[in-house]
Design a protein around this motif. Structure first.
Motif, PDB file in Angstrom:
ATOM      1  N   ALA A 126     -30.972   7.088  43.883  1.00 59.23           N
ATOM      2  CA  ALA A 126     -29.842   6.731  44.739  1.00 59.23           C
ATOM      3  C   ALA A 126     -29.760   7.729  45.876  1.00 59.23           C
ATOM      4  N   LEU A 141     -27.602   9.873  47.879  1.00 58.30           N
ATOM      5  CA  LEU A 141     -26.297  10.533  47.825  1.00 58.30           C
ATOM      6  C   LEU A 141     -26.318  11.729  48.755  1.00 58.30           C
ATOM      7  N   LEU A 161     -31.123   9.816  39.094  1.00 56.78           N
ATOM      8  CA  LEU A 161     -29.984   9.825  38.182  1.00 56.78           C
ATOM      9  C   LEU A 161     -30.425   9.235  36.859  1.00 56.78           C
ATOM     10  N   LEU A 178     -15.997   6.375  38.858  1.00 57.83           N
ATOM     11  CA  LEU A 178     -17.286   6.299  39.546  1.00 57.83           C
ATOM     12  C   LEU A 178     -17.857   7.695  39.763  1.00 57.83           C
ATOM     13  N   ILE A 237     -21.361   9.102  38.169  1.00 57.33           N
ATOM     14  CA  ILE A 237     -22.425   9.581  39.067  1.00 57.33           C
ATOM     15  C   ILE A 237     -22.748  11.039  38.763  1.00 57.33           C
ATOM     16  N   HIS A 238     -21.732  11.851  38.541  1.00 57.21           N
ATOM     17  CA  HIS A 238     -21.954  13.265  38.210  1.00 57.21           C
ATOM     18  C   HIS A 238     -22.799  13.404  36.946  1.00 57.21           C
ATOM     19  N   VAL A 240     -19.829  16.258  44.077  1.00 57.62           N
ATOM     20  CA  VAL A 240     -20.099  14.814  44.031  1.00 57.62           C
ATOM     21  C   VAL A 240     -19.020  14.064  44.804  1.00 57.62           C
ATOM     22  N   TYR A 293     -20.896   3.257  46.190  1.00 55.71           N
ATOM     23  CA  TYR A 293     -20.715   4.028  44.952  1.00 55.71           C
ATOM     24  C   TYR A 293     -20.741   3.105  43.740  1.00 55.71           C
ATOM     25  N   ILE A 298     -24.260   1.995  42.895  1.00 54.43           N
ATOM     26  CA  ILE A 298     -25.025   3.047  42.210  1.00 54.43           C
ATOM     27  C   ILE A 298     -24.651   3.071  40.732  1.00 54.43           C
ATOM     28  N   VAL A 299     -23.362   3.040  40.436  1.00 57.56           N
ATOM     29  CA  VAL A 299     -22.912   3.072  39.045  1.00 57.56           C
ATOM     30  C   VAL A 299     -23.399   1.839  38.304  1.00 57.56           C
ATOM     31  N   LEU A 356     -27.073   2.246  37.578  1.00 58.15           N
ATOM     32  CA  LEU A 356     -27.279   3.276  36.562  1.00 58.15           C
ATOM     33  C   LEU A 356     -26.927   2.755  35.166  1.00 58.15           C
TER      34      LEU A 356
END
Length: 107
Positions: free
Chosen positions: A11, A13, A20, A56, A60-61, A76, A88, A91-92, A95
């Protein structure tokens, strides 16, 4: 290079491509952060479709930590993503799909 079969994604970021991955340790931290007792409850929490901006950020973290990056949660929070909040969320979503399996995937 990421390996999606291991649950890894890439991703962008903060203007950089980053790996990730929700490792077992990252998932354990998420269980604690979301106050759930097990992975099934965590999956149910995520599948509700109701995630806050903080949710979120926490996911992500955890994914960044699992991917080998060292960032504070506040770092983050400051990372920019193309597409704003939808970026965002994408991405989540990617993931979680890589971690828990994608719709229609074998097994």
């Amino acid at each position: 290079m990421v390996n999606r079969k291991r649950g890894e994604i890439v991703a962008n970021l903060g203007g950089k491509d980053r790996c990730l991955c929700l490792t077992l340790g990252a998932l354990a931290r998420l269980e604690s952060a979301f106050a759930v007792s097990d992975l099934a409850a965590l999956g149910e929490r995520f599948s509700s479709g109701r995630l806050s901006a903080r949710d979120l950020m926490v996911i992500i973290h955890a994914g960044l930590e699992g991917g080998g990056h060292t960032f504070a949660l506040d770092d983050v929070a400051e990372m920019q993503v193309d597409g704003g909040i939808a970026g965002y969320a994408a991405i989540v979503s990617d993931l979680l799909a890589a971690t828990f399996g994608e719709a229609g995937a074998d097994g």
